[in-house]
Design a protein around this motif. Structure first.
Motif, short mmCIF file in Angstrom:
data_model
loop_
_atom_site.label_atom_id
_atom_site.label_comp_id
_atom_site.label_asym_id
_atom_site.label_seq_id
_atom_site.Cartn_x
_atom_site.Cartn_y
_atom_site.Cartn_z
N TYR A 109 1.16 -1.43 0.04
CA TYR A 109 0.54 0.12 0.24
C TYR A 109 0.65 1.43 -0.27
O TYR A 109 1.65 1.84 0.96
CB TYR A 109 -1.10 0.29 1.29
CG TYR A 109 -2.30 1.13 0.69
CD1 TYR A 109 -2.84 1.43 0.38
CD2 TYR A 109 -1.82 2.00 1.77
CE1 TYR A 109 -3.82 2.64 0.92
CE2 TYR A 109 -2.92 2.99 1.96
CZ TYR A 109 -4.01 3.19 1.15
OH TYR A 109 -4.88 4.21 1.46
N ALA B 38 -1.83 3.21 -3.28
CA ALA B 38 -3.01 4.41 -2.79
C ALA B 38 -3.37 4.32 -3.91
O ALA B 38 -4.71 4.99 -3.04
CB ALA B 38 -1.95 4.87 -1.91
N VAL C 160 -7.81 -2.31 1.62
CA VAL C 160 -6.99 -2.39 2.70
C VAL C 160 -6.62 -3.04 3.46
O VAL C 160 -7.85 -3.12 4.07
CB VAL C 160 -6.16 -0.77 2.01
CG1 VAL C 160 -4.76 -0.58 2.95
CG2 VAL C 160 -6.31 -0.17 1.06
#
Length: 251
Positions: free
Chosen positions: A91, A96, A216
């Motif tokens: 991430y 992202a 996530v």
């Protein structure tokens, strides 16, 4: 049957027209591409795909190979309630931005690409599952965002892998604060008891091996709370598949 033929004919015409009006662009920088969904070569170099070696439980990437089956310090010190976690990417940077674009900018066109990468990373978790469940949003947040990004990813994965898809089998029973900006303890407290399997859905979960899908993984508070709810309802096992996870310090 007649309408199906009409729609198929329209889609064959609309496809080329759509590509002329909305030509395919890179999911990262917006540069023109020959096909979609995809990323350009420059953006591709900024992605960090998670490959072995990694922790077999938390999917945490290692900097060097410690041997198959090796666990991270995080997994040993604080074993998770789920069986395994797999993530496609670290991430950061473009990964992202893709998550943010899907979540906040209605970039549903990213779903096929993101889901394909997740399927590749989650082969083991998918093989160990027979039911796909997304991490749900609370009804009020769903109304604001208009769609649940985790549900769209889960739907695409379930369809491609021919697994049962059960988006209603897990419910967020109360609204929670955004996890952004909260510390690990605050995150755990924020989602404690936030999920439940509705009584009418208990038969869907009981005895099943569940693939829990989210976008996530950071501290693991959300998927852990969701896993506990599924296991309380009788799920035989829960694996977690996400698009991206933090590189370290998750747990």
């Amino acid at each position: 049957m007649g309408m199906d033929l009409v729609w198929r004919g329209l889609s064959r015409v609309a496809g080329p027209i759509g590509r002329l009006i909305y030509p395919p662009v890179c999911a990262g920088c917006g540069a023109a591409l020959a096909r979609a969904p995809a990323v350009c070569s420059q953006c591709w170099r900024s992605l960090r795909f998670i490959e072995r070696p990694y922790c077999e439980v938390l999917g945490l990437p290692f900097s060097y190979d410690l041997g198959r089956g090796f666990l991270s310090a995080e997994a040993i010190a604080d074993p998770p309630v789920f069986a395994r976690l797999r993530a496609a990417l670290v991430y950061e940077t473009l990964a992202a931005r893709m998550v943010a674009s899907l979540k906040y900018a209605d970039r549903a066109d990213l779903v096929p690409l993101m889901a394909a990468w997740m399927r590749r990373a989650g082969e083991e978790a998918i093989a160990a599952s027979d039911l796909v469940v997304p991490v749900p949003l609370h009804a009020r947040r769903l109304m604001r965002r208009r769609f649940n990004q985790s549900a769209e990813l889960a739907r695409a994965i379930a369809r491609a892998e021919r697994l049962a898809y059960a988006p209603m089998s897990l419910r967020r029973r109360r609204a929670t604060r955004s996890q952004v900006g909260l510390g690990p303890d605050e995150r755990r407290e924020n989602v404690r008891g936030a999920f439940e399997v509705p009584a009418a859905q208990s038969g869907t979960v009981r005895g099943r091996r569940v693939l829990l899908v989210d976008d996530v993984y950071t501290t693991g508070a959300t998927v852990s709370a969701a896993t506990l709810a599924l296991k309380r309802a009788g799920a035989a096992e829960v694996s977690v598949l996400v698009f991206a996870r933090v590189a370290a310090g998750g747990g």
